[in-house]
Design an enzyme around this catalytic site. Structure first.
Site, PDB file in Angstrom:
ATOM      1  N   LEU A 193       0.835  -1.200   0.000  1.00 19.14           N
ATOM      2  CA  LEU A 193       0.000   0.000   0.000  1.00 19.14           C
ATOM      3  C   LEU A 193       0.873   1.255   0.000  1.00 19.14           C
ATOM      4  CD1 LEU A 193      -2.576  -1.051   2.753  1.00 19.14           C
ATOM      5  CD2 LEU A 193      -2.670  -1.513   0.308  1.00 19.14           C
TER       6      LEU A 193
ATOM      7  N   HIS B 121       0.015   5.822   8.722  1.00 23.96           N
ATOM      8  CA  HIS B 121       0.944   4.761   9.124  1.00 23.96           C
ATOM      9  C   HIS B 121       2.359   5.030   8.583  1.00 23.96           C
ATOM     10  CE1 HIS B 121       1.894   0.309   9.647  1.00 23.96           C
ATOM     11  NE2 HIS B 121       2.765   0.617   8.692  1.00 23.96           N
ATOM     12  N   GLU B 122       2.457   5.349   7.317  1.00 18.89           N
ATOM     13  CA  GLU B 122       3.786   5.536   6.710  1.00 18.89           C
ATOM     14  C   GLU B 122       4.500   6.763   7.271  1.00 18.89           C
ATOM     15  OE1 GLU B 122       5.100   3.189   5.240  1.00 18.89           O
ATOM     16  OE2 GLU B 122       3.336   2.015   4.710  1.00 18.89           O
TER      17      GLU B 122
ATOM     18  N   HIS C 117       6.183   5.799  10.403  1.00 17.72           N
ATOM     19  CA  HIS C 117       7.532   5.229  10.174  1.00 17.72           C
ATOM     20  C   HIS C 117       8.533   6.344   9.896  1.00 17.72           C
ATOM     21  CE1 HIS C 117       6.436   1.061  10.206  1.00 17.72           C
ATOM     22  NE2 HIS C 117       5.738   1.081   9.087  1.00 17.72           N
TER      23      HIS C 117
HETATM   24 ZN   LIG Z   1       4.489  -0.331   8.161  1.00 18.78          ZN
END
Ligand SMILES: [Zn+2]
Length: 354
Positions: A204, A260-261, A264
């Site tokens: 994704l 989410h990314e 990170h």
């Molecule tokens: Zn991840």
């Protein structure tokens, strides 16, 4: 508390500086009183030495004050964003050449999730749920200072239908990013691409970790400046709740891939630590989990506790996520204070957004 501490240091440093200069003057006066014809060069040295120490202290205090402003506590961090929309010559609104509205819907989701905003999908009542106090803004200006036709958007014809995914994503890293990135000390670079034919659960998006944060669980070298940022499949970018974006793929249709990314990119690891129970994500308030969660598995239990499947750093469906924790916030704060490029980003907000 931190501010009081600084003030106390300031006071004593000023006092010390003045004392140093004062001592220098006193030494000169003593020599004059002794009626010595010449004040030896040694005493001049002591005088100038003392004076220089005093002035240096004053200069150091000024610098400390500037730094203090940069990392002022309890201030929302504002991050300018540029989205490089990678298409293959399609009209705007067709395929990967996504609309401004779709981009805007993603930024709205980020600001709901990173602010734990009430009455939105990003709100939670978890006792360890944190308002990350970070906000994202579409940049109004290019690196050369020109006003952008569409805020936060850089449309690029990448000259290919699909971009290889997984381990074979090399053309993105070696060709696309270096050719299109904007100064990562000023912008969070996001690339939206067509990763390739959809095959069920697939890639994704992915992100580059920060460098030199000093945090456990991260390499000191996260990667090059020219590849810094996040890459998201255009079908998982934005929220289908916020517009007529039918092609955004359910159940990843609420913008949480980007949330989410960016997690990170700001130094967070998956809550299962990419291993079994003995592998951690270095956050005490995210219970250990033995594996990622898929779907929406309420009451999923592993490693002697319920898994926090609602955490943005799990793999749950978009609709089941709503939580960042206090310890995750602490990691992100460390990154924003230490990591090259990340620590400069939020100083450029005024120049690029308003
Ligand atoms: Zn991840």
């Amino acid at each position: 508390m931190i501010k009081q501490h600084f003030l106390l240091i300031d006071f004593f440093s000023y006092l010390q500086s003045i004392m140093n200069i004062g001592q220098g003057v006193l030494i000169i006066l003593k020599q004059i009183i002794k009626n010595e014809e010449h004040i030896s060069s040694r005493f001049y040295c002591i005088f100038f030495g003392k004076a220089i120490i005093g002035l240096s202290c004053l200069m150091l205090i000024s610098c400390t004050k500037e730094d203090e402003n940069i990392t002022a506590p309890n201030e929302t961090i504002k991050i300018p964003v540029i989205v490089h929309i990678i298409h293959n010559g399609e009209e705007i609104g067709e395929g990967p050449n996504i609309t401004f509205e779709q981009v805007k819907s993603q930024i709205e989701v980020l600001n709901e999730d990173y602010r734990k905003k009430e009455y939105t999908n990003g709100f939670n009542i978890n006792s360890v749920g944190a308002d990350m106090e970070i906000m994202f803004f579409l940049a109004e200006y290019s690196p050369s200072g020109n006003k952008l036709a569409e805020a936060g958007i850089d449309r690029v014809n990448g000259g290919r239908q699909e971009w290889p995914k997984g381990i074979l994503r090399n053309p993105i890293e070696t060709t696309l990013k270096p050719a299109t990135f904007w100064d990562p000390t000023k912008y969070l670079n996001i690339w939206t691409v067509n990763f390739g034919g959809f095959t069920g659960r697939d890639l994704l998006g992915y992100a580059q970790f920060p460098s030199n944060s000093g945090l456990a669980g991260l390499n000191s070298d996260g990667g090059l400046a020219e590849t810094d940022g996040v890459v998201i499949g255009y079908k998982y970018f934005g929220s289908s709740q916020k517009g007529d974006f039918d092609y955004i793929f359910s159940p990843f249709n609420l913008g949480r891939t980007c949330t989410h990314e960016i997690g990170h990119w700001l130094g967070l690891r998956h809550i299962w630590g990419d291993g079994e129970c003995d592998v951690d994500d270095y956050c005490y308030d995210t219970p250990n989990a033995s594996e990622p969660s898929y779907g929406c598995l309420q009451n999923k239990y592993s490693c002697r506790s319920y898994d926090m499947i609602e955490n943005y750093m799990d793999y749950s469906d978009d609709a089941c996520m709503n939580t960042f924790t206090i310890d995750q916030k602490s990691r992100i704060t460390t990154v924003l204070n230490n990591s090259p490029r990340r620590k400069n980003l939020y100083n450029n907000y005024k120049e690029l957004v308003q």
